[in-house]
Design a protein around this motif. Structure first.
Motif, PDB file in Angstrom:
ATOM      1  N   VAL A 436     -12.280   2.256   0.210  1.00  0.00           N
ATOM      2  CA  VAL A 436     -12.043   1.079  -0.626  1.00  0.00           C
ATOM      3  C   VAL A 436     -11.285   0.041   0.203  1.00  0.00           C
ATOM      4  CG1 VAL A 436     -10.967   0.195  -2.714  1.00  0.00           C
ATOM      5  CG2 VAL A 436     -11.999   2.474  -2.717  1.00  0.00           C
ATOM      6  N   GLU A 437     -11.822  -1.157   0.302  1.00  0.00           N
ATOM      7  CA  GLU A 437     -11.183  -2.213   1.082  1.00  0.00           C
ATOM      8  C   GLU A 437      -9.861  -2.641   0.443  1.00  0.00           C
ATOM      9  OE1 GLU A 437     -12.126  -3.275   3.923  1.00  0.00           O
ATOM     10  OE2 GLU A 437     -14.102  -2.354   4.056  1.00  0.00           O
ATOM     11  N   ASP A 438      -8.918  -3.053   1.302  1.00  0.00           N
ATOM     12  CA  ASP A 438      -7.587  -3.422   0.813  1.00  0.00           C
ATOM     13  C   ASP A 438      -7.637  -4.570  -0.189  1.00  0.00           C
ATOM     14  OD1 ASP A 438      -6.360  -1.479   2.390  1.00  0.00           O
ATOM     15  OD2 ASP A 438      -6.284  -2.812   4.126  1.00  0.00           O
ATOM     16  N   TYR A 439      -8.490  -5.558   0.054  1.00  0.00           N
ATOM     17  CA  TYR A 439      -8.534  -6.713  -0.838  1.00  0.00           C
ATOM     18  C   TYR A 439      -9.114  -6.316  -2.206  1.00  0.00           C
ATOM     19  CZ  TYR A 439     -13.570  -7.213   0.090  1.00  0.00           C
ATOM     20  OH  TYR A 439     -14.922  -7.008   0.198  1.00  0.00           O
ATOM     21  N   LEU A 440     -10.038  -5.335  -2.219  1.00  0.00           N
ATOM     22  CA  LEU A 440     -10.563  -4.858  -3.498  1.00  0.00           C
ATOM     23  C   LEU A 440      -9.507  -4.047  -4.253  1.00  0.00           C
ATOM     24  CD1 LEU A 440     -14.165  -3.700  -2.455  1.00  0.00           C
ATOM     25  CD2 LEU A 440     -13.523  -5.771  -3.703  1.00  0.00           C
ATOM     26  N   MET A 441      -8.712  -3.305  -3.485  1.00  0.00           N
ATOM     27  CA  MET A 441      -7.668  -2.492  -4.113  1.00  0.00           C
ATOM     28  C   MET A 441      -6.624  -3.376  -4.791  1.00  0.00           C
ATOM     29  SD  MET A 441      -5.585   0.617  -2.316  1.00  0.00           S
ATOM     30  CE  MET A 441      -6.805   0.675  -1.033  1.00  0.00           C
ATOM     31  N   THR A 442      -6.161  -4.388  -4.096  1.00  0.00           N
ATOM     32  CA  THR A 442      -5.135  -5.258  -4.670  1.00  0.00           C
ATOM     33  C   THR A 442      -5.671  -6.046  -5.854  1.00  0.00           C
ATOM     34  OG1 THR A 442      -5.686  -6.988  -3.065  1.00  0.00           O
ATOM     35  CG2 THR A 442      -3.890  -5.492  -2.492  1.00  0.00           C
ATOM     36  N   ALA A 443      -6.980  -6.319  -5.858  1.00  0.00           N
ATOM     37  CA  ALA A 443      -7.568  -7.081  -6.960  1.00  0.00           C
ATOM     38  C   ALA A 443      -7.832  -6.221  -8.188  1.00  0.00           C
ATOM     39  CB  ALA A 443      -8.879  -7.731  -6.506  1.00  0.00           C
ATOM     40  N   SER A 444      -7.966  -4.893  -8.016  1.00  0.00           N
ATOM     41  CA  SER A 444      -8.375  -4.047  -9.138  1.00  0.00           C
ATOM     42  C   SER A 444      -7.286  -3.087  -9.617  1.00  0.00           C
ATOM     43  CB  SER A 444      -9.620  -3.231  -8.756  1.00  0.00           C
ATOM     44  OG  SER A 444      -9.344  -2.387  -7.647  1.00  0.00           O
ATOM     45  N   LEU A 445      -6.449  -2.572  -8.704  1.00  0.00           N
ATOM     46  CA  LEU A 445      -5.499  -1.525  -9.073  1.00  0.00           C
ATOM     47  C   LEU A 445      -4.336  -2.109  -9.872  1.00  0.00           C
ATOM     48  CD1 LEU A 445      -4.933   1.495  -8.807  1.00  0.00           C
ATOM     49  CD2 LEU A 445      -3.670   1.011  -6.707  1.00  0.00           C
ATOM     50  N   ARG A 446      -4.179  -1.651 -11.105  1.00  0.00           N
ATOM     51  CA  ARG A 446      -3.123  -2.168 -11.984  1.00  0.00           C
ATOM     52  C   ARG A 446      -1.883  -1.278 -11.986  1.00  0.00           C
ATOM     53  NH1 ARG A 446      -5.837  -5.926 -11.272  1.00  0.00           N
ATOM     54  NH2 ARG A 446      -7.164  -7.007 -12.771  1.00  0.00           N
ATOM     55  N   GLY A 447      -2.064   0.017 -11.902  1.00  0.00           N
ATOM     56  CA  GLY A 447      -0.912   0.901 -11.933  1.00  0.00           C
ATOM     57  C   GLY A 447      -1.303   2.325 -11.587  1.00  0.00           C
ATOM     58  N   VAL A 448      -0.321   3.096 -11.064  1.00  0.00           N
ATOM     59  CA  VAL A 448      -0.530   4.503 -10.722  1.00  0.00           C
ATOM     60  C   VAL A 448       0.624   5.304 -11.316  1.00  0.00           C
ATOM     61  CG1 VAL A 448      -0.868   6.198  -8.896  1.00  0.00           C
ATOM     62  CG2 VAL A 448      -1.619   3.827  -8.548  1.00  0.00           C
TER      63      VAL A 448
END
Length: 569
Positions: A436-448
């Motif tokens: 998963v590309e970093d820019y996609l992760m920051t745009a989609s990941l809301r919380g863990v």
């Protein structure tokens, strides 16, 4: 029996209607049906199977009754493909044999499937999904269906000799008879009843050279029980396999199944897994007590601060939310709790699971079937066409599933899933490793949300004592609010907790949100340690500290927290 002989449409469930047709056609009377029902209940079989095994109806009688009941055609012997199987690249021979089904034609864009049990709706749905074609059923005569399967899917290398087949059949029948005897049935029922009564989560049955070991898992820890006689090992495993509708003649391959029954008035599901070992088959039964499970944040033990942040994230219109932790850390229960909070008429929620542990009212739950190509990735891709608002993916196991989940989160869906990582920050690096590309992760990941389950101290017998100077220094324990020494609680043991000092389990968790500072670290490809330190600086309470807080209020012990979190201090 032809369709014209049916005396009016029977009423009731499909099985009741089938029985009424068989009775009205004169194939079996009430006494024979009562006998078949008793056998079916004792052997955990379907009523039609029991009728066939007892010789009360023939395969053709049953097939004709199915056809009349459902207004379907009978598939004759000449209906099956002559030379090559249909859709062999999408439907495996192993699945078709297990499902007692075979595609016979493609007519006007519809796949025609001959099925021995046309009341089995799951098989038809699974074949339609794998073939990507609508399915129309015809009723198969089992003996003709088996002949067609053997002709279209020859496997001479695996075919046993006539002598070996006769020995295997004889051994299987002997085991079936032994497993159906009252002592074995009573013993297996006692094993299950004890697990339910003591609130065990698993039963482990393991044969060794000199004994059959039985262990129960209570609050995450295995405890040995009295061992049944070794000579009953194969009969006990066979009885369990009969109850789970598994093949008792197949002892070389792992098998999975499910048992649903009522124990002491409680509805219980048992997830069964068997595997061959050196001294025979071993089995694990996971107890899923539908009356005991609680989808409530407070009863799960999550801290109010974590629950508040988790709930706020769930209210977002889209994005990816992950719950992480090792196997058995309560990830699925936490996700179920979140899903039920979202469940409303205005939202379409679809869950893809492997396996489906609990049935949730109002939520579309789909079982992964890898043997026919229904993986997390393929199902997730198909689900996106159903216009869901919320999607739950039981587990992100590979890069393809991760990519599709991220794309779904970016296109307006709220996606919930689990991931096997040791901390919340490690989820970022795990997704990165999956491609998963970093820019996609920051745009989609809301919380863990990362969590563990720790054993709760028994409130009937726990004992309070001042913390030692060593523990105060090692874990930086705060003094009591009145200025006195920090107090910790210790297990004692009493009848209420089976003398263990612990009773039940609670979740301790940390919750990571991607703010601007963390997003910059993700873009810089920082490791999980740097991400975790930045999250703590931004206000995240790490899991170890959450566990220590639970220990200080008497929920658990410092030793239990360290055991579960595996922290080095």
């Amino acid at each position: 029996m032809s369709r014209d002989t049916a005396a009016g449409p029977p009423v009731g469930s499909p099985m009741d209607q089938l029985v009424a047709l068989l009775r009205s056609s004169g194939h079996c009377d009430d006494r024979a049906l009562d006998r078949a029902r008793r056998v079916a209940e004792e052997a955990s079989q379907s009523l039609p199977t029991a009728l066939l095994q007892l010789g009360l109806v023939t395969e053709r009688d049953l097939a004709q009754a199915y056809a009349a009941l459902l207004n379907l055609s009978l598939a004759g012997a000449d209906r099956y493909p002559a030379d090559a199987p249909l859709l062999a690249d999408r439907l495996s021979a192993r699945f078709l044999r297990a499902a007692r089904a075979l595609p016979v034609a493609i007519e006007d864009g519809t796949l025609v499937v001959a099925l021995a049990d046309p009341l089995d709706r799951f098989t038809a749905t699974a074949i339609a999904a794998a073939a990507r074609l609508p399915v129309r059923l015809e009723v198969a005569l089992p003996i003709e269906l088996d002949a067609a399967l053997n002709r279209l899917y020859p496997d001479e290398a695996a075919a046993p000799t006539a002598e070996a087949a006769e020995l295997l059949e004889s051994d299987t029948e002997r085991l079936k008879d032994l497993a159906s005897e009252a002592p074995v049935i009573r013993l297996v029922n006692q094993l299950i009843a004890r697990a339910v009564e003591t609130q065990a989560s698993d039963i482990h049955i393991e044969p060794f050279e000199d004994r059959l070991r039985v262990r129960y898992r209570h609050d995450g820890v295995l405890e040995e029980s009295d061992s049944p006689p070794l000579h009953l090992a194969r009969a006990i495993i066979s009885r369990i396999k009969i109850m789970a509708r598994l093949d008792i003649g197949e002892r070389r391959l792992p098998q999975d199944g499910r048992i649903r029954l009522t124990v002491r008035g409680q509805d219980v599901d048992l997830r069964v897994a068997t595997i061959p070992s050196l001294h025979g088959e071993a089995a694990v039964l996971r107890v899923l007590d539908r009356t005991a499970v609680a989808f409530d944040y407070r009863r799960l033990g999550l801290s109010p601060a974590v629950v508040a942040r988790f709930r706020a994230t769930l209210e977002l219109p889209n994005g990816l939310i992950l719950v992480t932790g090792p196997t058995g850390s309560g990830k699925t229960t936490t996700l179920y709790t979140g899903l039920l909070a979202l469940n409303a008429v205005s939202r379409k929620i679809v869950a893809v699971e492997d396996p489906i542990e609990y049935q949730l009212r109002g939520i579309n739950q789909i079982q992964v079937q890898s043997q026919i190509g229904l993986s997390f990735a393929s199902l997730l891709r198909s689900i996106l066409r159903l216009d869901p608002d919320v999607i739950m993916v039981g587990e992100i196991r590979d890069g393809e599933t991760a990519q599709i989940a991220v794309q779904a989160a970016l296109t307006g869906h709220l996606v919930l899933s689990t991931l096997h990582t040791n901390s919340a920050a490690a989820a970022v690096t795990r997704l990165r490793d999956m491609g998963v590309e970093d820019y996609l992760m920051t745009a989609s990941l809301r919380g863990v949300l990362a969590q563990r389950l720790v054993r709760r101290l028994c409130v009937e017998c726990r004992r309070a004592a001042p913390a030692s100077a060593e523990l105060i220094q090692r874990f930086a324990l705060p003094p009591r609010c009145d200025g006195g020494q920090a107090i910790l609680y210790h297990p004692v043991g009493c009848p209420a907790c089976r003398q263990t000092g612990y009773r039940g389990r609670a979740a301790i968790a940390e919750f990571l949100e991607l703010g601007p500072a963390l997003e910059r670290l993700v873009f810089a490809r920082a490791d999980h340690i740097a991400i975790e330190q930045a999250a703590i600086a931004a206000g995240m309470i790490p899991m170890l500290q959450a566990g220590i807080a639970a220990a200080l209020v008497g929920e658990t012990t410092i030793e239990e927290v360290v055991r579960c979190v595996r922290a080095e201090a």
